[in-house]
Write an enzyme that holds these catalytic residues in place. Sequence first.
Site, PDB file in Angstrom:
ATOM      1  N   HIS A 366     -53.088 -16.991  28.276  1.00  0.00           N
ATOM      2  CA  HIS A 366     -52.857 -17.897  27.156  1.00  0.00           C
ATOM      3  C   HIS A 366     -51.705 -17.386  26.310  1.00  0.00           C
ATOM      4  CE1 HIS A 366     -57.016 -18.416  28.577  1.00  0.00           C
ATOM      5  NE2 HIS A 366     -56.640 -19.678  28.535  1.00  0.00           N
ATOM      6  N   THR A 367     -50.560 -17.891  26.607  1.00  0.00           N
ATOM      7  CA  THR A 367     -49.268 -17.446  26.093  1.00  0.00           C
ATOM      8  C   THR A 367     -48.475 -18.706  25.808  1.00  0.00           C
ATOM      9  OG1 THR A 367     -49.444 -15.412  27.386  1.00  0.00           O
ATOM     10  CG2 THR A 367     -47.225 -16.062  26.796  1.00  0.00           C
ATOM     11  N   THR A 368     -47.253 -18.573  25.309  1.00  0.00           N
ATOM     12  CA  THR A 368     -46.397 -19.739  25.196  1.00  0.00           C
ATOM     13  C   THR A 368     -44.991 -19.377  25.623  1.00  0.00           C
ATOM     14  OG1 THR A 368     -45.956 -21.678  23.799  1.00  0.00           O
ATOM     15  CG2 THR A 368     -45.524 -19.507  22.830  1.00  0.00           C
ATOM     16  N   GLN A 384     -43.797 -15.579  24.595  1.00  0.00           N
ATOM     17  CA  GLN A 384     -44.442 -14.888  23.479  1.00  0.00           C
ATOM     18  C   GLN A 384     -45.948 -15.130  23.548  1.00  0.00           C
ATOM     19  OE1 GLN A 384     -42.063 -13.511  20.859  1.00  0.00           O
ATOM     20  NE2 GLN A 384     -40.771 -13.827  22.643  1.00  0.00           N
ATOM     21  N   THR A 385     -46.731 -14.169  23.026  1.00  0.00           N
ATOM     22  CA  THR A 385     -48.168 -14.284  23.223  1.00  0.00           C
ATOM     23  C   THR A 385     -48.972 -13.492  22.198  1.00  0.00           C
ATOM     24  OG1 THR A 385     -49.890 -14.135  24.939  1.00  0.00           O
ATOM     25  CG2 THR A 385     -48.367 -12.285  24.764  1.00  0.00           C
TER      26      THR A 385
END
Length: 566
Positions: A366-368, A384-385
């Site tokens: 679960h990152t972006t 980024q996370t």
Amino acid sequence: MNRVRCEKAPARGSRGMVVTNHPLASAAGSEMLAAGGNAVDAAVAALFALSVVEPMMVGLLGGGFAHLRLPDGSQTILEGQSACPQAVGPTTFTPDPEAAPGSLDAVGRRNAVGRTAVATPGNLMAWCTLLQRHGRLSLADVVAPAMRHAARGFAATPYLHECVREASPDLRLDPEISRVFMPGGQPIAAGARVINEAYADTLALVVREGPDALYKGMLGDVLCNDMQRHGAWLGKDDLLRYRVRDLEVLRSTYRGFEITGPPPPCSGPLHIAQMLAILEGLDVKALGFGNADSIHLLAEVLKIAFADRAAATADPDFVPVPVAQLMSRDYAAQRRQALDMTRAQAWQAGVQVAGGGGPRSNEGQHTTHLTVADRDGFIVSATQTINSLFGARYMVPGTGMIPNNYLYVFNPRPGLANSLAPGKRVTSSMAPLIVLREGKPQFALGLPGGLRIFPSALQAVINLIDHGMSLQEAVEAPRIWTQGYALELEPGISDAVADTLAARGHAIERVPNVGGGMCAVRFEQDGVMEGAACWRADGTPIGLGGGLARAGVRFLPEGARKTPAP
């Protein structure tokens, strides 16, 4: 090749392109471009906005890598990855004896949930540094959309609702985070307003004081005092010691293209280079896309890469990562010769370092990611996370901030490449790529997804270079993943193909998705940029076209008389 059925449409623009995994974050970035900012301004604004509208994925208290290309053609990596606090060592956690074999779980989930799971954060310092070095706009300008959405609220998407529901057993244990995301004790409904006024106040403090608000000021005091009260590890000295780092870009080649990205402790581009070196000696195009032969080949090279990753890839300040060997053509040829297209194999590491060897990883899915570009030549590909879904699954009291749980990525056993050590940076599978040909950018992409990031990025590169897919097809195409256990297949892969793969010895597991939402930009010869996001997240590309009026435009013909007043 059978064409990929796409669920989303791409966007095009001549002045800029912003692709993120939330429409409001893409809008925040586009607002900066429209205001005269560059791609760096847009990227930083989008990241701050994502910390509000995609809070389960990213925040000020996380870490990541930003891959930047400047108008002069130079490239650099700004590393803001999280690090072990000084009070953390190889035996800080006790491996859970009841966990599954190969698990990195610790007794009491102390490395996964709560204050004891938090590593020293790097995101806020990295975002502010990126803006200060290369942006045109002020910190107040780029933070404004995030502050607005935090204070006034935004509509929860079905995706956010599902993420809250999944994490709800942990979230409901913390009154601060449950107040925002679980009103009345239930996961916030899709369409309901999400308001985080405490976080809006935190962002206002960041605007006034910059990153010092956290690393030297009040936010850091609140964070570390709360840690101390709960017997956790992060202290003020960790924040004072923390520095972002500039890293040299890792470069590899594939069929005339140059693949560039961050070096270790980011493992993604290194193992993409390793796998592409193996594949370059084979006719991948002739195999086709999505059939049993092409998937079998991908699965085998993925297992090779993961075997080597577990043995040798970690923070190079602590472990001598054999970068040259992993990327060498001779080593690729050795691995290629051992491939068997008729059966699945169990691969062992072909490289080894002192203290190497390790089982699975708990790197959060679960990152972006965002990919942003402008017409002046700035490109930002940034992943980024806060690691797991909602990071450590609590809010720092009174701040609205959600910390990372990055200590969950390290091995709780001593003596291994990825064991805990004071100051050790987190090894990551991130792969924020920029791909060039003859020195000119062709496409840039990345995605969230933990251990599934770099295998998914690899597949997108192959889709574009070998299979000739459009950008939208490449990001939406069905994916596979394995690290040597089950072979995960997305729904777009047929049952007949799955049966053939099972007959070759693969343990098939059907999954709804492999990895997260990919965000990509393609650069066309006429200067137009195409942006694409996939169905696996709320991804939205926004392109900026048009422009200002032509110089010399007049509203009345030269010499025209004004209409006399009545």
